[in-house]
Design a protein around this motif. Structure first.
Motif, PDB file in Angstrom:
ATOM      1  N   LEU A  78      -4.453   4.612 -10.062  1.00  0.00           N
ATOM      2  CA  LEU A  78      -3.107   4.647  -9.499  1.00  0.00           C
ATOM      3  C   LEU A  78      -2.133   5.355 -10.434  1.00  0.00           C
ATOM      4  N   HIS A  79      -2.239   5.075 -11.731  1.00  0.00           N
ATOM      5  CA  HIS A  79      -1.340   5.725 -12.698  1.00  0.00           C
ATOM      6  C   HIS A  79      -1.584   7.231 -12.766  1.00  0.00           C
ATOM      7  N   TYR A 110       0.832  -1.211   0.000  1.00  0.00           N
ATOM      8  CA  TYR A 110       0.000   0.000   0.000  1.00  0.00           C
ATOM      9  C   TYR A 110       0.865   1.259   0.000  1.00  0.00           C
ATOM     10  N   SER A 111       1.895   1.280   0.808  1.00  0.00           N
ATOM     11  CA  SER A 111       2.691   2.496   0.975  1.00  0.00           C
ATOM     12  C   SER A 111       3.870   2.592   0.019  1.00  0.00           C
ATOM     13  N   GLN A 112       4.516   1.457  -0.311  1.00  0.00           N
ATOM     14  CA  GLN A 112       5.733   1.486  -1.128  1.00  0.00           C
ATOM     15  C   GLN A 112       5.483   1.191  -2.596  1.00  0.00           C
ATOM     16  N   GLY A 113       4.411   0.470  -2.893  1.00  0.00           N
ATOM     17  CA  GLY A 113       4.100   0.159  -4.279  1.00  0.00           C
ATOM     18  C   GLY A 113       4.694  -1.142  -4.761  1.00  0.00           C
ATOM     19  N   TYR A 137       6.193   4.725  -7.576  1.00  0.00           N
ATOM     20  CA  TYR A 137       5.264   3.751  -7.003  1.00  0.00           C
ATOM     21  C   TYR A 137       5.174   2.494  -7.864  1.00  0.00           C
ATOM     22  N   ARG A 181      -5.277   1.833  -1.933  1.00  0.00           N
ATOM     23  CA  ARG A 181      -4.538   3.046  -2.331  1.00  0.00           C
ATOM     24  C   ARG A 181      -5.338   3.868  -3.334  1.00  0.00           C
ATOM     25  N   ALA A 182      -5.940   3.174  -4.294  1.00  0.00           N
ATOM     26  CA  ALA A 182      -6.709   3.880  -5.326  1.00  0.00           C
ATOM     27  C   ALA A 182      -7.954   4.538  -4.759  1.00  0.00           C
ATOM     28  N   ASN A 214      -2.725   9.118 -10.164  1.00  0.00           N
ATOM     29  CA  ASN A 214      -2.510   9.809  -8.888  1.00  0.00           C
ATOM     30  C   ASN A 214      -1.152   9.559  -8.228  1.00  0.00           C
ATOM     31  N   GLU A 215      -0.493   8.467  -8.586  1.00  0.00           N
ATOM     32  CA  GLU A 215       0.746   8.118  -7.888  1.00  0.00           C
ATOM     33  C   GLU A 215       1.971   8.471  -8.728  1.00  0.00           C
ATOM     34  N   PRO A 216       3.100   8.764  -8.077  1.00  0.00           N
ATOM     35  CA  PRO A 216       4.339   9.055  -8.809  1.00  0.00           C
ATOM     36  C   PRO A 216       4.884   7.807  -9.495  1.00  0.00           C
TER      37      PRO A 216
END
Length: 476
Positions: A223-224, A73-76, A231, A302-303, A226-228
């Motif tokens: 996820l794509h 969840y936190s690290q990807g 991730y 996460r999403a 919103n996340e860097p």
């Protein structure tokens, strides 16, 4: 009925069931062999379903449901490197080391993995290595047990609002009572039940979370957006040695399984080689279901933007995505499963203190009594450590897991492969592997991460190979 009431009723029912299993198993406990290895020396032991499921549950409780899910969840994506290491540990333990472990236990009446390690060395080195190994088991498992108590305490506090002290003491009392009754058999049966509970929860909660997030496609797309990029990097966005250290550290975690007494005891206790192979298949299939579900849950959580600490995702998702009644049942069942994992650890630690330290007893009842007494003492020590030395679940479990794996794993593996080393080489390999892992665990940086997981093993294997070569030359 409120959600809290549902959790309480389910929790009480589950604990009554565990106590019932303990009472049932107590009728088969008359000696230390019965208490610590389910009567393997008398031709009993465990069947494939109990052995396979209890092995799986003993590898994967608080740190998987809470720690692993939180890490993904936190690290990807980088946290997924844990998966090949974990399954590699399954295969090596059951299929490479398993045949020799199981056969020799049946033939020579071993009670613990330390009996297996010291079986073919001289009396002098046996008196030295046995207590050293026993101390290592005790040291590591106090950390490990305290992490389980902490996980149970955190969840009970979140659900019922009770203080962490009350939650931890209540959980510890229930575990110690049923484990005192039925020993290894009770622990194995309850762990098998725990494995089925975990499997159901790890199917139900992820499906609900993915559906609430719009399906797998929508989860990936969100996820794509919103996340860097880091991730989705298999190196966690780190480059060079930092990335290599992170990847090798996660992948190397699976090596720890090869030196865990509470896991190897399951393989030692299986009734036959055919049932050992069946147990291996059961463990692997269970792992596929569990880890697939938890990966989906971590990404869906996460999403969807669930607000929770990294180790509280499972309970938060159950509460957010399931009806109140079902969420309460799942929460209580998983909480009970997390708590009941302690039983195997307590038994392994107690056998180290009462058996592997070299104590002798006038009669079997004496060994059984001191084994139970040691278990109570270890539980009290772990509770005190949980209350006064708090630390996150994932790092505490990994520390004890890796250190013990590095100490015992190389010795057990080489012996199962037929390499014979003298007592001096075995003692050196155990000490070097253990202290290399312990020291490296307290040093920051990618190089230390690689040394902790891989260097500790490499040094042990080199020492054992040199010892094997010298033994062969002495025989010529």
């Amino acid at each position: 009925m409120s959600s809290t009431s549902i959790v309480l009723v389910t929790l009480i029912a589950y604990k009554v069931l565990l106590l019932g299993i303990g009472f049932w198993a107590s009728r088969r406990v008359a000696s230390a062999d019965d208490f610590f290895l389910a009567g393997k020396a008398r031709g009993q032991g465990l069947g494939p379903w109990v052995a396979g499921l209890s092995y799986a549950a003993s590898t994967s409780s608080a740190w998987v449901l809470l720690g692993f899910t939180g890490a993904v969840y936190s690290q990807g994506v980088v946290a997924l490197w844990l998966i090949p290491g974990i399954f590699g540990g399954y295969l090596m333990s059951w299929l490479v080391m398993g045949p020799r472990l199981n056969a020799e236990t049946a033939a020579r009446g071993h009670l613990t993995i330390i009996d297996f390690i010291t079986a073919d060395i001289g009396a002098k080195w046996k008196r030295i290595i046995g207590p050293i190994c026993a101390f290592m088991v005790l040291f590591c498992f106090v950390f490990y047990i305290s992490s389980q108590f902490q996980a149970a305490g955190n969840a009970l506090t979140e659900v019922f609002g009770m203080s962490s002290v009350e939650a931890i003491i209540i959980g510890a009392l229930v575990i110690v009572v049923y484990c005192l009754f039925g020993g290894f058999l009770a622990a194995s049966v309850t762990d098998a039940l725990q494995a089925l509970v975990m499997m159901a929860a790890c199917v139900l909660v992820p499906i609900a979370a993915v559906q609430a997030s719009g399906g797998l496609g929508a989860v990936v797309e969100t996820l794509h957006q919103n996340e860097p990029k880091a991730y989705f990097s298999f190196a966690g966005g780190a480059a060079g040695m930092a990335g290599l250290g992170l990847v090798m550290g996660l992948f190397g975690t699976g090596l720890g399984a090869l030196g865990q007494p509470q896991l190897l005891n399951r393989i030692m206790s299986v009734r036959s080689q055919a049932e050992r192979r069946q147990g291996a298949a059961i463990t692997i299939l269970w792992g596929v279901v569990i880890y697939s579900g938890l990966i989906c849950l971590a990404f869906a959580g996460r999403a969807s933007g669930i607000e929770t600490g990294t180790e509280g995702l499972f309970f938060a998702a159950a509460k957010a995505f399931l009806p109140a009644v079902l969420a309460g049942i799942v929460t209580a069942a998983v909480l009970s499963a997390v708590m009941s994992t302690v039983d195997s650890l307590l038994l392994a630690a107690a056998s180290a203190v009462s058996h592997d330290m070299g104590a002798t007893y006038r009669e079997p009842k004496g060994a059984l009594f001191f084994g139970r007494l040691a278990m109570v003492g270890i539980a009290v020590l772990a509770v005190l450590m949980t209350l006064y030395l708090p630390k996150d679940i994932f790092s505490r479990v990994l520390f004890s897991w890796v250190a013990l794996g590095a100490a015992f794993g190389p010795v057990v593996l080489t012996k199962c492969l037929g390499l014979r080393s003298g007592g001096a080489a075995m003692c050196a390999a155990i000490l070097v592997g253990f202290f290399t892992a312990v020291i490296s665990a307290n040093v920051q940086g990618p190089v230390a991460e690689i040394i902790e997981k891989w260097g500790s093993w490499g040094l042990g294997l080199i020492i054992l190979y040199i010892g094997h070569a010298r033994t062969k030359r002495a025989e010529i």
